[in-house]
Enzyme design. Sequence first.
Site, short mmCIF file in Angstrom:
data_model
loop_
_atom_site.label_atom_id
_atom_site.label_comp_id
_atom_site.label_asym_id
_atom_site.label_seq_id
_atom_site.Cartn_x
_atom_site.Cartn_y
_atom_site.Cartn_z
N PHE A 247 42.01 50.48 38.00
CA PHE A 247 41.23 49.37 38.57
C PHE A 247 40.26 49.82 39.64
O PHE A 247 39.98 49.10 40.59
CB PHE A 247 42.16 48.24 39.04
CG PHE A 247 42.56 47.36 37.88
CD1 PHE A 247 43.38 47.86 36.89
CD2 PHE A 247 42.06 46.09 37.73
CE1 PHE A 247 43.70 47.10 35.78
CE2 PHE A 247 42.38 45.31 36.63
CZ PHE A 247 43.21 45.83 35.65
N CYS A 258 41.17 34.71 33.69
CA CYS A 258 42.14 34.64 34.78
C CYS A 258 41.70 35.12 36.15
O CYS A 258 41.88 34.40 37.13
CB CYS A 258 43.40 35.36 34.35
SG CYS A 258 44.21 34.41 33.05
N1 LIG Z 1 45.07 34.90 28.77
C1 LIG Z 1 45.75 35.82 29.43
O1 LIG Z 1 45.50 37.02 29.28
C2 LIG Z 1 46.83 35.43 30.38
C3 LIG Z 1 47.00 34.09 30.74
N2 LIG Z 1 47.97 33.76 31.64
C4 LIG Z 1 48.20 32.36 31.98
O2 LIG Z 1 48.89 31.75 30.89
C5 LIG Z 1 48.45 30.41 30.72
C6 LIG Z 1 47.92 30.26 29.31
O3 LIG Z 1 46.82 31.11 29.19
P1 LIG Z 1 46.15 31.31 27.76
O4 LIG Z 1 47.20 31.68 26.78
O5 LIG Z 1 44.95 32.15 27.91
O6 LIG Z 1 45.73 29.78 27.50
P2 LIG Z 1 44.82 29.12 26.38
O7 LIG Z 1 44.05 28.09 27.09
O8 LIG Z 1 44.16 30.16 25.58
O9 LIG Z 1 45.92 28.39 25.42
C7 LIG Z 1 46.70 27.34 25.87
C8 LIG Z 1 47.16 26.56 24.64
O10 LIG Z 1 48.03 25.50 25.04
C9 LIG Z 1 47.82 24.40 24.19
N3 LIG Z 1 48.35 23.20 24.84
C10 LIG Z 1 47.92 22.60 25.98
N4 LIG Z 1 48.69 21.52 26.25
C11 LIG Z 1 49.65 21.44 25.27
C12 LIG Z 1 50.73 20.55 24.99
N5 LIG Z 1 51.02 19.53 25.79
N6 LIG Z 1 51.49 20.78 23.89
C13 LIG Z 1 51.22 21.83 23.07
N7 LIG Z 1 50.20 22.71 23.27
C14 LIG Z 1 49.43 22.50 24.36
C15 LIG Z 1 46.31 24.39 23.99
O11 LIG Z 1 45.97 23.68 22.81
C16 LIG Z 1 46.00 25.89 23.89
O12 LIG Z 1 46.01 26.32 22.55
C17 LIG Z 1 47.42 30.16 31.82
O13 LIG Z 1 48.08 29.59 32.92
C18 LIG Z 1 46.94 31.57 32.17
O14 LIG Z 1 46.48 31.68 33.50
C19 LIG Z 1 48.79 34.70 32.22
C20 LIG Z 1 48.65 36.03 31.88
C21 LIG Z 1 47.68 36.48 30.92
O1 LIG Z 2 46.50 36.69 34.36
C1 LIG Z 2 45.87 37.19 33.45
O2 LIG Z 2 45.22 36.60 32.58
C2 LIG Z 2 45.77 38.70 33.34
O3 LIG Z 2 44.53 39.08 33.97
C3 LIG Z 2 44.27 40.49 33.93
O4 LIG Z 2 44.17 40.91 32.59
P1 LIG Z 2 42.79 40.65 31.76
O5 LIG Z 2 41.94 39.70 32.51
O6 LIG Z 2 43.22 40.32 30.38
O7 LIG Z 2 42.04 42.08 31.68
P2 LIG Z 2 41.82 43.27 32.72
O8 LIG Z 2 42.01 44.53 31.98
O9 LIG Z 2 42.60 43.05 33.95
O10 LIG Z 2 40.23 43.15 33.06
C4 LIG Z 2 39.79 42.04 33.76
C5 LIG Z 2 38.31 42.22 34.08
O11 LIG Z 2 38.16 43.23 35.09
C6 LIG Z 2 37.20 44.19 34.69
N1 LIG Z 2 37.60 45.48 35.27
C7 LIG Z 2 38.85 45.94 35.08
C8 LIG Z 2 39.23 47.13 35.63
C9 LIG Z 2 38.31 47.86 36.42
O12 LIG Z 2 38.60 48.96 36.93
N2 LIG Z 2 37.05 47.36 36.60
C10 LIG Z 2 36.68 46.18 36.03
O13 LIG Z 2 35.53 45.75 36.19
C11 LIG Z 2 37.22 44.16 33.17
O14 LIG Z 2 35.98 44.61 32.65
C12 LIG Z 2 37.45 42.67 32.90
O15 LIG Z 2 36.21 41.99 32.94
C13 LIG Z 2 45.41 41.27 34.56
O16 LIG Z 2 45.14 42.67 34.43
C14 LIG Z 2 46.72 40.92 33.87
O17 LIG Z 2 47.80 41.62 34.48
C15 LIG Z 2 46.94 39.42 33.96
O18 LIG Z 2 48.14 39.04 33.31
#
Ligand SMILES: NC(=O)C1=CN([C@@H]2O[C@H](COP(=O)(O)OP(=O)(O)OC[C@H]3O[C@@H](n4cnc5c(N)ncnc54)[C@H](O)[C@@H]3O)[C@@H](O)[C@H]2O)C=CC1
Ligand SMILES: O=C(O)[C@H]1O[C@H](OP(=O)(O)OP(=O)(O)OC[C@H]2O[C@@H](n3ccc(=O)[nH]c3=O)[C@H](O)[C@@H]2O)[C@H](O)[C@@H](O)[C@@H]1O
Length: 442
Positions: A247, A258
């Site tokens: 990072f 996020c």
């Molecule tokens: N996207 C990521 O890389 C990460 C996301 N998170 C957290 O996890 C949570 C989910 O993130 P994403 O998976 O990206 O969300 P997303 O927005 O891509 O998907 C959420 C899903 O939940 C469904 N949904 C909403 N309300 C519902 C209900 N009442 N019943 C059934 N389905 C329902 C929606 O239709 C949608 O398909 C967020 O709080 C995010 O901050 C945490 C770590 C990594």
């Molecule tokens: O809460 C979440 O959704 C997730 O958000 C990030 O994961 P993500 O956003 O999927 O991807 P990263 O690899 O963290 O990159 C995030 C952004 O930072 C940028 N980045 C990353 C690393 C770096 O050194 N410099 C930089 O500009 C990437 O290009 C990208 O736009 C965190 O790394 C996860 O641990 C977390 O679960």
Amino acid sequence: MDIAVIGTGYVGLVSGICFAEMGNHVICVDQDINKIAALQNLVSPIYEPGIETFMERNVQAGRLEFSSNLIQAVRHSELIIIAVGTPSLPSGEADLQYIEQAAAEIGRAMSGRKIVATKSTVPVGTNEKIRRIIAQHTEVPFDIVSIPEFLREGSAIQDTLHPDRIVIGLDNRELEAAMVELHSSFTDQIFVTDIRSAEMIKYASNAFLATKISFINEISNICEKVGADVTEVAQGMGKDPRIGPSFLNAGIGYGGSCFPKDTKALIQIAGNVNYEFQLLKSVVEVNKAQRYKVIEKLKESLGQLHDTVIGIWGLSFKPNTDDIREAPSLEIVEALINMGAKLKLYDPVAMGKFRERYDHPSIQWCGNALEASINADAVCLLTDWQEFKEISLSQLIYQMAQPILIDGRNVYAKEQIEGAGLHYYSVGRPEPIAAFRSQVSV
Ligand SMILES: NC(=O)C1=CN([C@@H]2O[C@H](COP(=O)(O)OP(=O)(O)OC[C@H]3O[C@@H](n4cnc5c(N)ncnc54)[C@H](O)[C@@H]3O)[C@@H](O)[C@H]2O)C=CC1
Ligand SMILES: O=C(O)[C@H]1O[C@H](OP(=O)(O)OP(=O)(O)OC[C@H]2O[C@@H](n3ccc(=O)[nH]c3=O)[C@H](O)[C@@H]2O)[C@H](O)[C@@H](O)[C@@H]1O
């Protein structure tokens, strides 16, 4: 264990698949019937390397199924995982409408003791709110635990099957053994704490990672002025285990669903308890400005941009995903269009989602990176996809109108660039302009 996962976005779908992979029976539920229909046909609504192989294996083994019937899924499960979205409100606060709706639906579906685990990223105190909402809809006893998710898009399955750590927040210590047991197949690095601390660990972790990125980006901006090379600086810094090498990649800043939302949400969480999180506010401001460095460098090399042809390599917020949420490309493309530039866009997988979000008559959608560089006055690399690193720079120069490459992610090593005949700009590295001026007239 019988598990219902509510929400089949990145977190819900990947968590569900990985719990099934470990021998549990999982029903992934979503209210979006199109997503469920696609999943039932073994088509993933998200691009994630390897996801469909894992999905197919577990569906065929009878361990994984997809449904839009939340009530039935909850009734057949002991553990209910909430993985719905928590997007930003205009104020920056987390929008909890999906959490509250899911909690109410789970409450109405309760039949027999359940454990409800929140994987969604939620402000401190939200799990208590979830408990209150469920209790309004059922007399059945249940427990709440907080199990924040740390997966990264593009490596989501790997991150879930081999996590650095799992955090479990619970207030009823009688649950500890069952929760640790369920997660012990993934890792022995299981950190058990109270619910509020678990909720804060997630925000603090994302905010710290975002802080590292904005820090190295400010260092890169200073490096450009003092003639240092930020990639060398980052390497030297990273040798210190207290800093670590990850990072510290300078570039056009972070995007994604996020870091942008969670940094703003944490600022609001602090504000709600009368604390001004000054450092994090600066992190957000630095990140907002960093993406415009690409436009500054284009103006530096081309002068005015009206009627210029600019190739754009990479639209997704990071490689190995089709997610364009808060991607720097969205603002950069719109700004260049507003300046009258003609754009040739290419991304290996994210063009479909980008085009749904933003299209314009001045945009030509291209089938590959070299096509996006034909007759271009400049090429801007916005996402560090591996395929861009392997492009022949000599072939690139041959077909461009002017050999100008703006590398927004410092993808190319000095050795690749020196002598290549490119007018090359990157982030935080001294541009060897003199080394090229003699070879190209720009
Ligand atoms: N996207 C990521 O890389 C990460 C996301 N998170 C957290 O996890 C949570 C989910 O993130 P994403 O998976 O990206 O969300 P997303 O927005 O891509 O998907 C959420 C899903 O939940 C469904 N949904 C909403 N309300 C519902 C209900 N009442 N019943 C059934 N389905 C329902 C929606 O239709 C949608 O398909 C967020 O709080 C995010 O901050 C945490 C770590 C990594
Ligand atoms: O809460 C979440 O959704 C997730 O958000 C990030 O994961 P993500 O956003 O999927 O991807 P990263 O690899 O963290 O990159 C995030 C952004 O930072 C940028 N980045 C990353 C690393 C770096 O050194 N410099 C930089 O500009 C990437 O290009 C990208 O736009 C965190 O790394 C996860 O641990 C977390 O679960």
